[in-house]
Design a protein around this motif. Structure first.
Motif, PDB file in Angstrom:
ATOM      1  N   ARG A 161      33.512  66.702 -17.358  1.00 59.11           N
ATOM      2  CA  ARG A 161      33.336  65.384 -16.743  1.00 59.11           C
ATOM      3  C   ARG A 161      34.398  64.410 -17.245  1.00 59.11           C
ATOM      4  O   ARG A 161      34.789  64.464 -18.421  1.00 59.11           O
ATOM      5  N   ARG A 162      34.834  63.555 -16.355  1.00 59.71           N
ATOM      6  CA  ARG A 162      35.816  62.531 -16.740  1.00 59.71           C
ATOM      7  C   ARG A 162      35.307  61.742 -17.930  1.00 59.71           C
ATOM      8  O   ARG A 162      34.176  61.284 -17.964  1.00 59.71           O
ATOM      9  N   GLY A 163      36.166  61.603 -18.929  1.00 62.38           N
ATOM     10  CA  GLY A 163      35.811  60.827 -20.106  1.00 62.38           C
ATOM     11  C   GLY A 163      35.242  61.638 -21.248  1.00 62.38           C
ATOM     12  O   GLY A 163      35.095  61.123 -22.359  1.00 62.38           O
ATOM     13  N   THR A 164      34.923  62.928 -21.025  1.00 64.33           N
ATOM     14  CA  THR A 164      34.293  63.727 -22.084  1.00 64.33           C
ATOM     15  C   THR A 164      35.274  64.619 -22.831  1.00 64.33           C
ATOM     16  O   THR A 164      34.894  65.281 -23.798  1.00 64.33           O
ATOM     17  N   GLY A 165      36.530  64.650 -22.407  1.00 58.87           N
ATOM     18  CA  GLY A 165      37.486  65.560 -23.035  1.00 58.87           C
ATOM     19  C   GLY A 165      37.668  65.320 -24.517  1.00 58.87           C
ATOM     20  O   GLY A 165      37.966  66.239 -25.276  1.00 58.87           O
ATOM     21  N   GLY A 166      37.481  64.055 -24.951  1.00 55.50           N
ATOM     22  CA  GLY A 166      37.634  63.735 -26.367  1.00 55.50           C
ATOM     23  C   GLY A 166      36.368  63.887 -27.181  1.00 55.50           C
ATOM     24  O   GLY A 166      36.391  63.682 -28.406  1.00 55.50           O
ATOM     25  N   ALA A 191      40.672  68.323  -5.674  1.00 54.08           N
ATOM     26  CA  ALA A 191      40.360  67.614  -6.912  1.00 54.08           C
ATOM     27  C   ALA A 191      39.046  66.861  -6.763  1.00 54.08           C
ATOM     28  O   ALA A 191      38.755  66.289  -5.711  1.00 54.08           O
ATOM     29  N   ASP A 192      38.232  66.883  -7.810  1.00 55.12           N
ATOM     30  CA  ASP A 192      36.965  66.162  -7.830  1.00 55.12           C
ATOM     31  C   ASP A 192      37.150  64.907  -8.673  1.00 55.12           C
ATOM     32  O   ASP A 192      37.511  64.988  -9.849  1.00 55.12           O
ATOM     33  N   PRO A 193      36.926  63.715  -8.120  1.00 53.91           N
ATOM     34  CA  PRO A 193      37.177  62.483  -8.873  1.00 53.91           C
ATOM     35  C   PRO A 193      36.298  62.319 -10.101  1.00 53.91           C
ATOM     36  O   PRO A 193      36.615  61.527 -10.988  1.00 53.91           O
ATOM     37  N   GLY A 194      35.190  63.069 -10.185  1.00 54.26           N
ATOM     38  CA  GLY A 194      34.311  62.953 -11.338  1.00 54.26           C
ATOM     39  C   GLY A 194      34.652  63.907 -12.469  1.00 54.26           C
ATOM     40  O   GLY A 194      34.017  63.867 -13.525  1.00 54.26           O
ATOM     41  N   GLN A 225      31.165  57.894 -20.475  1.00 51.52           N
ATOM     42  CA  GLN A 225      31.371  59.176 -21.136  1.00 51.52           C
ATOM     43  C   GLN A 225      32.359  59.033 -22.293  1.00 51.52           C
ATOM     44  O   GLN A 225      32.167  59.610 -23.370  1.00 51.52           O
ATOM     45  N   ARG A 226      33.424  58.247 -22.090  1.00 52.97           N
ATOM     46  CA  ARG A 226      34.395  58.053 -23.166  1.00 52.97           C
ATOM     47  C   ARG A 226      33.771  57.313 -24.340  1.00 52.97           C
ATOM     48  O   ARG A 226      34.049  57.621 -25.505  1.00 52.97           O
ATOM     49  N   ALA A 267      29.509  51.747   0.743  1.00 49.28           N
ATOM     50  CA  ALA A 267      28.967  52.758  -0.170  1.00 49.28           C
ATOM     51  C   ALA A 267      30.070  53.627  -0.736  1.00 49.28           C
ATOM     52  O   ALA A 267      30.064  53.959  -1.929  1.00 49.28           O
ATOM     53  N   ARG A 268      31.043  54.004   0.102  1.00 49.80           N
ATOM     54  CA  ARG A 268      32.130  54.851  -0.397  1.00 49.80           C
ATOM     55  C   ARG A 268      32.951  54.112  -1.456  1.00 49.80           C
ATOM     56  O   ARG A 268      33.395  54.713  -2.439  1.00 49.80           O
ATOM     57  N   GLY A 269      33.150  52.817  -1.256  1.00 43.66           N
ATOM     58  CA  GLY A 269      33.848  52.039  -2.270  1.00 43.66           C
ATOM     59  C   GLY A 269      33.054  51.962  -3.559  1.00 43.66           C
ATOM     60  O   GLY A 269      33.614  52.036  -4.660  1.00 43.66           O
ATOM     61  N   LEU A 270      31.733  51.823  -3.437  1.00 48.33           N
ATOM     62  CA  LEU A 270      30.875  51.757  -4.614  1.00 48.33           C
ATOM     63  C   LEU A 270      30.870  53.096  -5.352  1.00 48.33           C
ATOM     64  O   LEU A 270      30.831  53.123  -6.589  1.00 48.33           O
ATOM     65  N   VAL A 271      30.927  54.203  -4.621  1.00 50.10           N
ATOM     66  CA  VAL A 271      30.981  55.522  -5.251  1.00 50.10           C
ATOM     67  C   VAL A 271      32.261  55.656  -6.084  1.00 50.10           C
ATOM     68  O   VAL A 271      32.236  56.184  -7.202  1.00 50.10           O
ATOM     69  N   ALA A 272      33.368  55.193  -5.548  1.00 56.85           N
ATOM     70  CA  ALA A 272      34.629  55.265  -6.295  1.00 56.85           C
ATOM     71  C   ALA A 272      34.527  54.472  -7.599  1.00 56.85           C
ATOM     72  O   ALA A 272      34.992  54.924  -8.655  1.00 56.85           O
ATOM     73  N   ARG A 273      33.907  53.296  -7.538  1.00 57.70           N
ATOM     74  CA  ARG A 273      33.713  52.484  -8.751  1.00 57.70           C
ATOM     75  C   ARG A 273      32.740  53.159  -9.705  1.00 57.70           C
ATOM     76  O   ARG A 273      32.878  53.059 -10.935  1.00 57.70           O
ATOM     77  N   THR A 274      31.760  53.852  -9.148  1.00 61.08           N
ATOM     78  CA  THR A 274      30.786  54.556  -9.978  1.00 61.08           C
ATOM     79  C   THR A 274      31.459  55.665 -10.777  1.00 61.08           C
ATOM     80  O   THR A 274      31.148  55.871 -11.952  1.00 61.08           O
ATOM     81  N   GLU A 275      32.395  56.381 -10.145  1.00 63.62           N
ATOM     82  CA  GLU A 275      33.127  57.421 -10.875  1.00 63.62           C
ATOM     83  C   GLU A 275      33.855  56.810 -12.070  1.00 63.62           C
ATOM     84  O   GLU A 275      33.849  57.377 -13.175  1.00 63.62           O
TER      85      GLU A 275
END
Length: 292
Positions: A266-271, A157-160, A77-78, A62-70
């Motif tokens: 959120r990651r990917g929304t800066g642009g 740091a928050d990975p998301g 978002q991008r 599950a932790r690996g899947l969460v990392a992929r989900t981020e």
């Protein structure tokens, strides 16, 4: 194909720790969250949760899947941000999170500029403690926000999320006299509400000076804090933005302690055009403040 909505629930469980907290944050019932996570386990064919009574913990899978989900959520978002750049006028809602002491000097001029330059943008401001910002951004209740950290109270740091430096302030000791910090080991202290960064700073900075503060009052508004100091009710730590309009009789002694404010989204929304416009306006407000 894995369901992004179910993956997001797993991601939130990793951050919030309990199914009840996930349900409350995302407006689900706890049973609905449990059902969706069970369905995700069937879809993946892997055990994702270890259940002990009412408690659940994430398995290594599950932790690996969460990392992929981020990573996946950041890509989505991008893609959304890239599509939004095709529009010639900014419209829709932009939700901005801010802590109280930043409202007069930073937020107000920023939203005035945004409203003038992008009249089609619907701005919504929420005042909240920076400790609550990551959850609000991940839960999509905010689009951009100001977060902060103090010396002695670093923030992981928050990975998301993505962050960028915005402002660096000096922290002052607010008291009735100009005594050094160690002279107040027996004084009454005024600190933020337990659980806030300001409260944590008071504890840790005093402990670093060799004593445990005797906290008498809790106040989150620096105007209220300074009023209590002026009334002889204690001493407190106050950053630059909180010192405006300090009452007569309050002495502000600069300390070698800094508060650092960052923009977060959120990651990917800066642009995304709306988020990019807010980043520009908030930076301009800080730059203008430095010129005054």
């Amino acid at each position: 194909m894995l369901d992004v909505r179910k993956l997001r629930l797993l991601r939130e469980l990793a951050h919030r720790g309990t199914i009840a907290a996930v349900a409350e944050a995302l407006n689900y019932t706890p049973s609905a969250v449990s059902q969706q996570l069970t369905a995700l386990e069937r879809e993946t064919g892997a055990a994702l949760l270890e259940r002990t009574g009412r408690r659940v913990t994430l398995t290594p899978a599950a932790r690996g899947l969460v990392a992929r989900t981020e990573e996946l959520l950041a890509v989505l978002q991008r893609a959304t941000a890239e599509l939004a750049t095709a529009t010639t006028e900014l419209t829709g809602t932009l939700r901005i999170g801010v802590f109280p002491s930043a409202v007069p000097a930073i937020l107000t001029p920023a939203i005035v500029a945004l409203s003038s330059e992008h009249p089609g943008l619907d701005l919504m401001v929420t005042e909240l403690d920076p400790a609550s910002v990551p959850d609000a951004l991940r839960g999509e209740r905010l689009d951009i926000a100001l977060v902060q950290e103090y010396d002695y109270v670093p923030v992981l740091a928050d990975p998301g999320l993505e962050t960028e430096p915005l402002l660096r302030e000096t922290v002052h000791l607010a008291a009735r006299g100009a005594e050094p910090l160690v002279a107040h080991r027996d004084s009454a202290w005024i600190a933020g509400t337990p659980g806030t960064l300001c409260h944590a700073l008071t504890l840790r900075a005093c402990e670093a000076a060799g004593f445990t503060p005797r906290i008498r009052h809790h106040a989150d508004d620096f105007g209220a804090v300074l009023a209590l100091v002026a009334a002889g009710q204690g001493v407190a730590f106050v950053p630059d933005l909180g010192t405006a309009g300090a009452p007569e009789g309050v002495v502000l002694t600069p300390l070698p302690i800094r508060r650092r404010t960052h923009l977060a989204y959120r990651r990917g929304t800066g642009g995304h055009p709306a988020v990019a416009a807010a980043r520009t306006a908030l930076r301009a407000a800080v730059d203008h403040r430095g010129e005054v």
